[in-house]
Design an enzyme around this catalytic site. Sequence first.
Site, PDB file in Angstrom:
ATOM      1  N   GLY A  45      63.371 101.141 -23.272  1.00 36.02           N
ATOM      2  CA  GLY A  45      63.997  99.836 -23.459  1.00 36.02           C
ATOM      3  C   GLY A  45      63.123  98.934 -24.293  1.00 36.02           C
ATOM      4  O   GLY A  45      61.898  99.122 -24.358  1.00 36.02           O
ATOM      5  N   GLN A  50      60.049  91.221 -28.302  1.00 38.70           N
ATOM      6  CA  GLN A  50      58.971  92.192 -28.555  1.00 38.70           C
ATOM      7  C   GLN A  50      58.865  92.598 -30.028  1.00 38.70           C
ATOM      8  O   GLN A  50      57.860  93.154 -30.446  1.00 38.70           O
ATOM      9  CB  GLN A  50      59.183  93.468 -27.708  1.00 38.70           C
ATOM     10  CG  GLN A  50      59.011  93.221 -26.219  1.00 38.70           C
ATOM     11  CD  GLN A  50      59.214  94.502 -25.441  1.00 38.70           C
ATOM     12  OE1 GLN A  50      60.345  94.901 -25.163  1.00 38.70           O
ATOM     13  NE2 GLN A  50      58.127  95.173 -25.110  1.00 38.70           N
ATOM     14  N   CYS A  92      55.104  98.935 -20.286  1.00 41.49           N
ATOM     15  CA  CYS A  92      55.744  98.042 -21.246  1.00 41.49           C
ATOM     16  C   CYS A  92      55.188  98.333 -22.628  1.00 41.49           C
ATOM     17  O   CYS A  92      53.978  98.471 -22.779  1.00 41.49           O
ATOM     18  CB  CYS A  92      55.460  96.591 -20.859  1.00 41.49           C
ATOM     19  SG  CYS A  92      56.159  95.384 -22.002  1.00 41.49           S
ATOM     20  N   LEU A  93      56.068  98.430 -23.624  1.00 43.57           N
ATOM     21  CA  LEU A  93      55.603  98.754 -24.977  1.00 43.57           C
ATOM     22  C   LEU A  93      54.704  97.644 -25.553  1.00 43.57           C
ATOM     23  O   LEU A  93      53.961  97.898 -26.493  1.00 43.57           O
ATOM     24  CB  LEU A  93      56.797  99.018 -25.909  1.00 43.57           C
ATOM     25  CG  LEU A  93      57.624 100.270 -25.571  1.00 43.57           C
ATOM     26  CD1 LEU A  93      58.841 100.373 -26.478  1.00 43.57           C
ATOM     27  CD2 LEU A  93      56.779 101.539 -25.668  1.00 43.57           C
ATOM     28  N   HIS A 134      63.318  94.556 -16.010  1.00 42.28           N
ATOM     29  CA  HIS A 134      62.166  94.404 -16.896  1.00 42.28           C
ATOM     30  C   HIS A 134      62.596  93.775 -18.230  1.00 42.28           C
ATOM     31  O   HIS A 134      61.965  92.834 -18.721  1.00 42.28           O
ATOM     32  CB  HIS A 134      61.522  95.783 -17.122  1.00 42.28           C
ATOM     33  CG  HIS A 134      60.320  95.772 -18.011  1.00 42.28           C
ATOM     34  ND1 HIS A 134      59.039  95.976 -17.545  1.00 42.28           N
ATOM     35  CD2 HIS A 134      60.189  95.572 -19.347  1.00 42.28           C
ATOM     36  CE1 HIS A 134      58.186  95.896 -18.560  1.00 42.28           C
ATOM     37  NE2 HIS A 134      58.860  95.662 -19.674  1.00 42.28           N
ATOM     38  N   GLU A 135      63.702  94.291 -18.805  1.00 46.04           N
ATOM     39  CA  GLU A 135      64.147  93.800 -20.117  1.00 46.04           C
ATOM     40  C   GLU A 135      64.745  92.397 -20.030  1.00 46.04           C
ATOM     41  O   GLU A 135      64.544  91.584 -20.931  1.00 46.04           O
ATOM     42  CB  GLU A 135      65.159  94.773 -20.740  1.00 46.04           C
ATOM     43  CG  GLU A 135      64.638  96.192 -20.971  1.00 46.04           C
ATOM     44  CD  GLU A 135      63.328  96.259 -21.744  1.00 46.04           C
ATOM     45  OE1 GLU A 135      63.035  95.344 -22.546  1.00 46.04           O
ATOM     46  OE2 GLU A 135      62.573  97.228 -21.541  1.00 46.04           O
ATOM     47  N   HIS A 138      62.097  89.981 -20.110  1.00 44.79           N
ATOM     48  CA  HIS A 138      61.604  89.737 -21.477  1.00 44.79           C
ATOM     49  C   HIS A 138      62.401  88.640 -22.177  1.00 44.79           C
ATOM     50  O   HIS A 138      61.825  87.794 -22.848  1.00 44.79           O
ATOM     51  CB  HIS A 138      61.710  91.007 -22.333  1.00 44.79           C
ATOM     52  CG  HIS A 138      60.496  91.885 -22.284  1.00 44.79           C
ATOM     53  ND1 HIS A 138      59.227  91.443 -22.651  1.00 44.79           N
ATOM     54  CD2 HIS A 138      60.349  93.187 -21.962  1.00 44.79           C
ATOM     55  CE1 HIS A 138      58.369  92.453 -22.536  1.00 44.79           C
ATOM     56  NE2 HIS A 138      59.017  93.522 -22.103  1.00 44.79           N
TER      57      HIS A 138
HETATM   58 ZN    ZN Z   1      58.363  95.385 -21.656  1.00 44.80          ZN
END
Ligand code: ZN
Length: 169
Positions: A45, A50, A92-93, A134-135, A138
């Site tokens: 995701g 991001q 998390c990326l 999580h997303e 963000h």
């Molecule tokens: Zn993340």
Amino acid sequence: MILKILKYPEPVLSQPGEPVSEFDDKLRKLAADMFETTYDSKGIGLAAPQVGVSKRLTVIDLSMGKDPKDRLVLVNPEIVFREGKVYDEEGCLSFPDIREKVVRAAKVRIRAQNEHGKWFEMDADDLLSRCMQHEIDHVDGMLFIFRMSALKRDLNLRKIRKMQREGKW
Ligand SMILES: [Zn+2]
């Protein structure tokens, strides 16, 4: 097109995204690029902040590009119902190499628009529920490090500062 994923503490990551009002080709191209970027990073995701776009848009694909049915574009998403609690590991990326246990609701119902502006509701549990929470965090400017216990958060912030000093972040 593969986009550059911003890492903590880029300020845009901590800002709530603007609601999306234009459902045009530009939005759909951004979503497609975000999927490509997610697959390239072996993620499941990614949220628009991001990649430096402060908008309420996120893409999710638990199959990591293997099953087109799993592709989810969530525009202006919100959680309308949550139930239960699960404590499990996530990453998390925008925080490479950091994985930590975080508390999330076990089940959620979300409401969102698709890339054409159509509203829908969806129930999720397990990994999809965790990923959605999580997303959606963000697009609200909330990062998973701030969902950790104070002790784990401080340990990870120290680890990040050390990596920054060593030029590894
Ligand atoms: Zn993340």
